[in-house]
Design an enzyme around this catalytic site. Structure first.
Site, PDB file in Angstrom:
ATOM      1  N   HIS A 178      41.501 -25.656   3.220  1.00 48.40           N
ATOM      2  CA  HIS A 178      42.477 -25.660   2.123  1.00 48.40           C
ATOM      3  C   HIS A 178      42.000 -24.746   0.984  1.00 48.40           C
ATOM      4  O   HIS A 178      42.775 -23.973   0.426  1.00 48.40           O
ATOM      5  CB  HIS A 178      42.682 -27.085   1.608  1.00 48.40           C
ATOM      6  N   HIS A 183      43.782 -21.645  -1.690  1.00 52.11           N
ATOM      7  CA  HIS A 183      43.455 -21.119  -3.020  1.00 52.11           C
ATOM      8  C   HIS A 183      42.731 -19.776  -2.987  1.00 52.11           C
ATOM      9  O   HIS A 183      43.049 -18.883  -3.778  1.00 52.11           O
ATOM     10  CB  HIS A 183      42.620 -22.146  -3.778  1.00 52.11           C
ATOM     11  N   GLU A 224      50.656 -25.530  -5.682  1.00 46.54           N
ATOM     12  CA  GLU A 224      50.400 -26.239  -4.424  1.00 46.54           C
ATOM     13  C   GLU A 224      51.569 -26.171  -3.440  1.00 46.54           C
ATOM     14  O   GLU A 224      51.368 -25.984  -2.249  1.00 46.54           O
ATOM     15  CB  GLU A 224      50.059 -27.715  -4.699  1.00 46.54           C
ATOM     16  N   SER A 243      48.097 -23.734   3.746  1.00 42.18           N
ATOM     17  CA  SER A 243      46.888 -24.140   4.465  1.00 42.18           C
ATOM     18  C   SER A 243      47.197 -25.196   5.517  1.00 42.18           C
ATOM     19  O   SER A 243      46.286 -25.788   6.094  1.00 42.18           O
ATOM     20  CB  SER A 243      45.836 -24.671   3.476  1.00 42.18           C
TER      21      SER A 243
HETATM   22 FE   LIG Z   1      44.857 -27.323  -3.633  1.00 47.17          FE
END
Ligand SMILES: [Fe+2]
Length: 301
Positions: A178, A183, A224, A243
């Site tokens: 993730h 990110h 997100e 992700s």
């Molecule tokens: Fe996150």
């Protein structure tokens, strides 16, 4: 066309690999950036002594890390690299179909290998050269305020462990997949990196806990779980979506709402399910301008 029927277990796996508890569990998490994750008895790795030892070893790397120094490489095993390969095989085609162009361009810049978990040190070098952001390893999950405020200084606090090999499509906490695929890649876009910084600056100016909750929701529905339109198609720029192959595949079932950030700030969400509501911008440029103005105004208020 054949339809894949998922077992309840597989569905649970797909449902849970997108959650970033740093944002979802506003009241929980550790205030100290050096806190270590304790594995619950139902964690997939709880009964695996070698995995737990490796998690502790990786946590120690973070505990002894001094900001600015090269990040020590994590001792991933062949089994763990295999976990990456499995995830990457699922994500690669999903990205081509569902990721926005800004993300795909950033992904190219990071040049991940299909069969090796990228080491933070290497990702950090590339990200830093592009946007000035630094990835810094942390031993576990930190409180949203700690996590978000660090963004103001161009620092992304990053876990380095990978999920247990028995559940490659499930993780109960944000792991290196993730962090990096979500990110890390978005921070290799200077515009998305700028929005992250602005979030951090806005959080720093926010003492009131209700206001912090509203700002956390805006973060959730943009950084997100943000989506936008490209050539009439819905594409993701949110790290929780990008992700998770399961989340990307289910994205089209969500109710799309117009990109109203005040509405997003009031919108509750349930992190344990696929997101049924997403806020969709008309284009990347529109999302960038609108969110940038919103965060700048927030700082000035
Ligand atoms: Fe996150």
């Amino acid at each position: 066309m054949t339809k894949t029927v998922l077992s309840a277990d597989a569905e649970r796996q797909l449902l849970s690999d997108h959650v970033d508890l740093r944002i979802a569990a506003v009241e929980e998490g550790a205030a100290d950036r050096n806190a270590i994750v304790e594995l619950d008895p139902d964690h997939p790795g709880f009964r695996d002594a070698a995995y737990r030892a490796r998690r502790n070893q990786i946590a120690q790397l973070a505990l002894s890390y001094k900001p600015g120094e090269p990040i020590p490489d994590a001792p991933y095993t062949a089994e763990e690299h295999e976990v990456w390969r499995t995830i990457w095989n699922a994500l690669k085609p999903a990205h081509q179909t569902f990721a926005c162009a800004e993300y795909l361009a950033a992904l190219e810049r990071l040049r991940f290998e299909p069969d090796r978990i990228p080491q933070l040190r290497k990702v950090n070098e590339r990200v830093h050269a592009i946007s000035g952001f630094r990835l810094e390893p942390v031993a576990g999950l930190v409180q949203p305020r700690v996590f978000l405020e660090n963004l103001a200084g161009g620092v992304f606090l990053c876990t380095q462990y990978i999920r247990h090999h028995s559940t490659p499509l499930y993780t109960p906490e944000p792991d290196v997949v993730h962090e990096i695929v979500g990110h890390g890649v978005t921070l290799a876009s200077s515009r998305l990196a700028e929005l992250n910084r602005l979030f951090g600056e806005a959080v720093k100016m926010t003492a009131d806990s209700d206001a912090l909750k509203r700002l956390s929701r805006v973060y959730w529905f943009t950084i997100e779980f943000g989506v936008l339109l490209e050539d009439g198609k819905v594409k993701a720029y949110g790290t929780g979506l990008l992700s998770s192959a399961g989340e990307l595949a289910e994205m089209h079932k969500a109710e799309l709402r117009s990109f109203d950030l005040d509405a997003a700030s009031r919108q509750e969400y349930d992190p344990t399910h696929f997101q049924p509501i997403l806020f969709c911008a008309n284009s990347f440029d529109r999302m960038y301008q609108t969110l940038r103005e919103y965060l700048t105004r927030w700082k000035a208020a």
